[in-house]
Design a protein around this motif. Structure first.
Motif, mmCIF file in Angstrom:
data_model
loop_
_atom_site.group_PDB
_atom_site.id
_atom_site.type_symbol
_atom_site.label_atom_id
_atom_site.label_comp_id
_atom_site.label_asym_id
_atom_site.label_seq_id
_atom_site.Cartn_x
_atom_site.Cartn_y
_atom_site.Cartn_z
ATOM 1 N N LEU A 1 35.182 58.116 12.779
ATOM 2 C CA LEU A 1 33.973 57.523 13.362
ATOM 3 C C LEU A 1 34.339 56.276 14.157
ATOM 4 C CD1 LEU A 1 31.475 57.877 10.371
ATOM 5 C CD2 LEU A 1 31.438 59.171 12.521
ATOM 6 N N HIS A 2 35.247 55.483 13.610
ATOM 7 C CA HIS A 2 35.742 54.295 14.308
ATOM 8 C C HIS A 2 36.414 54.699 15.620
ATOM 9 C CE1 HIS A 2 38.814 51.213 15.178
ATOM 10 N NE2 HIS A 2 37.940 50.359 14.678
ATOM 11 N N SER A 3 37.268 55.707 15.552
ATOM 12 C CA SER A 3 37.967 56.187 16.757
ATOM 13 C C SER A 3 36.988 56.725 17.789
ATOM 14 C CB SER A 3 38.967 57.283 16.392
ATOM 15 O OG SER A 3 39.995 56.748 15.601
ATOM 16 N N LEU B 1 28.453 51.810 17.042
ATOM 17 C CA LEU B 1 28.908 50.473 17.428
ATOM 18 C C LEU B 1 28.915 49.563 16.199
ATOM 19 C CD1 LEU B 1 29.459 48.029 19.339
ATOM 20 C CD2 LEU B 1 27.007 47.981 19.768
ATOM 21 N N ARG B 2 27.819 49.574 15.437
ATOM 22 C CA ARG B 2 27.735 48.737 14.233
ATOM 23 C C ARG B 2 28.779 49.164 13.204
ATOM 24 N NH1 ARG B 2 22.212 49.461 15.281
ATOM 25 N NH2 ARG B 2 22.037 51.011 13.628
ATOM 26 N N PHE B 3 28.959 50.478 13.052
ATOM 27 C CA PHE B 3 29.922 50.977 12.077
ATOM 28 C C PHE B 3 31.344 50.576 12.466
ATOM 29 C CE2 PHE B 3 32.763 54.147 10.226
ATOM 30 C CZ PHE B 3 32.449 53.966 8.893
ATOM 31 N N ARG B 4 31.673 50.635 13.744
ATOM 32 C CA ARG B 4 32.984 50.221 14.217
ATOM 33 C C ARG B 4 33.272 48.789 13.782
ATOM 34 N NH1 ARG B 4 33.853 47.012 16.713
ATOM 35 N NH2 ARG B 4 34.964 46.177 18.384
ATOM 36 N N HIS B 5 32.254 47.945 13.876
ATOM 37 C CA HIS B 5 32.402 46.555 13.445
ATOM 38 C C HIS B 5 32.665 46.489 11.933
ATOM 39 C CE1 HIS B 5 31.834 42.233 13.349
ATOM 40 N NE2 HIS B 5 31.002 42.408 12.344
ATOM 41 N N VAL C 1 34.047 48.775 9.987
ATOM 42 C CA VAL C 1 35.385 49.283 9.676
ATOM 43 C C VAL C 1 36.420 48.184 9.877
ATOM 44 C CG1 VAL C 1 37.200 50.889 10.435
ATOM 45 C CG2 VAL C 1 34.868 51.699 10.129
ATOM 46 N N ARG C 2 36.223 47.381 10.887
ATOM 47 C CA ARG C 2 37.192 46.322 11.168
ATOM 48 C C ARG C 2 37.077 45.150 10.202
ATOM 49 N NH1 ARG C 2 38.635 45.950 17.361
ATOM 50 N NH2 ARG C 2 38.808 48.159 17.735
ATOM 51 N N ASN C 3 35.972 45.092 9.457
ATOM 52 C CA ASN C 3 35.738 43.914 8.627
ATOM 53 C C ASN C 3 35.550 44.193 7.144
ATOM 54 O OD1 ASN C 3 35.625 41.665 10.673
ATOM 55 N ND2 ASN C 3 34.192 43.127 11.555
ATOM 56 N N TYR D 1 36.863 46.565 3.528
ATOM 57 C CA TYR D 1 37.848 47.460 2.925
ATOM 58 C C TYR D 1 37.252 48.850 2.848
ATOM 59 C CZ TYR D 1 40.422 43.302 1.613
ATOM 60 O OH TYR D 1 41.122 42.140 1.656
ATOM 61 N N THR D 2 38.103 49.856 2.892
ATOM 62 C CA THR D 2 37.605 51.235 2.929
ATOM 63 C C THR D 2 36.800 51.600 1.694
ATOM 64 O OG1 THR D 2 39.692 52.062 2.041
ATOM 65 C CG2 THR D 2 39.426 52.085 4.445
ATOM 66 N N TRP D 3 37.073 51.008 0.554
ATOM 67 C CA TRP D 3 36.314 51.375 -0.639
ATOM 68 C C TRP D 3 34.877 50.858 -0.596
ATOM 69 C CZ3 TRP D 3 40.797 48.343 -1.159
ATOM 70 C CH2 TRP D 3 40.582 46.985 -1.356
ATOM 71 N N SER D 4 34.537 50.109 0.421
ATOM 72 C CA SER D 4 33.173 49.619 0.584
ATOM 73 C C SER D 4 32.254 50.630 1.271
ATOM 74 C CB SER D 4 33.172 48.324 1.400
ATOM 75 O OG SER D 4 33.950 47.344 0.765
#
Length: 166
Positions: A51-53, A111-115, A117-119, A121-124
């Protein structure tokens, strides 16, 4: 012929193929996460990165258009959102709107999700939230393809604008 328009069109088409792969991988990974509860976190990580990609690729296209056609890419803390908005605007005499407003609205959650992912941890990541993004991903990508295909026709016509008619 104006080669930069033709080159931009080719770059957009190539990026759309990459976006298609990211969509497919996200959908398949989410389906697998639903089937394999023990391994679901690994599959959900794959969903998140794809999704980030997906949105990174979308934004890459918008940056190319901003630089090559508009001559400007927004800057500052809200530049990502401003760039998305810029793509909905018709720049009279320069270019038509790249996106319909409905398509831009459909892209906003990515767009919001991309933000996130960058901020985070994946377990969140929550499975149901990822599921909603995945459920909307295919129709969002289809709308984006329609809009960018129409914009590609503009680029094709613009690339030949300086050619004399037969």
């Amino acid at each position: 012929m104006i080669p930069r328009y033709r080159i931009l069109q080719e770059r957009i088409e190539a990026e759309l193929a990459e976006l298609d792969r990211a969509v497919l991988k996200a959908v398949r990974a989410y389906e697998q996460a639903q089937r394999d509860e023990q391994q679901s976190t690994f599959f959900l990580d794959s969903v998140a990165i794809n999704l980030h990609s997906f949105y990174n690729g979308v934004e890459r296209i918008f940056e190319w258009i901003g630089r090559e056609i508009d001559g400007v890419v927004p800057s500052g803390p809200a530049w990502h959102r401003e760039l998305l908005t810029q793509m909905t605007l018709e720049a009279e005499v320069v270019r038509p709107a790249v996106l319909r407003r409905e398509t831009a609205a459909a892209l906003e959650p990515y767009l919001r999700f991309r933000h996130l992912v960058r901020n985070l941890y994946t377990w969140s990541f929550e499975s149901d939230k990822l599921g909603r993004l995945v459920a909307d991903l295919t129709p969002t990508f289809a709308a984006l393809e329609v809009d960018l295909t129409a914009f590609g026709r503009f680029l094709e016509a613009a690339s030949s604008a300086d050619e004399a008619p037969d």
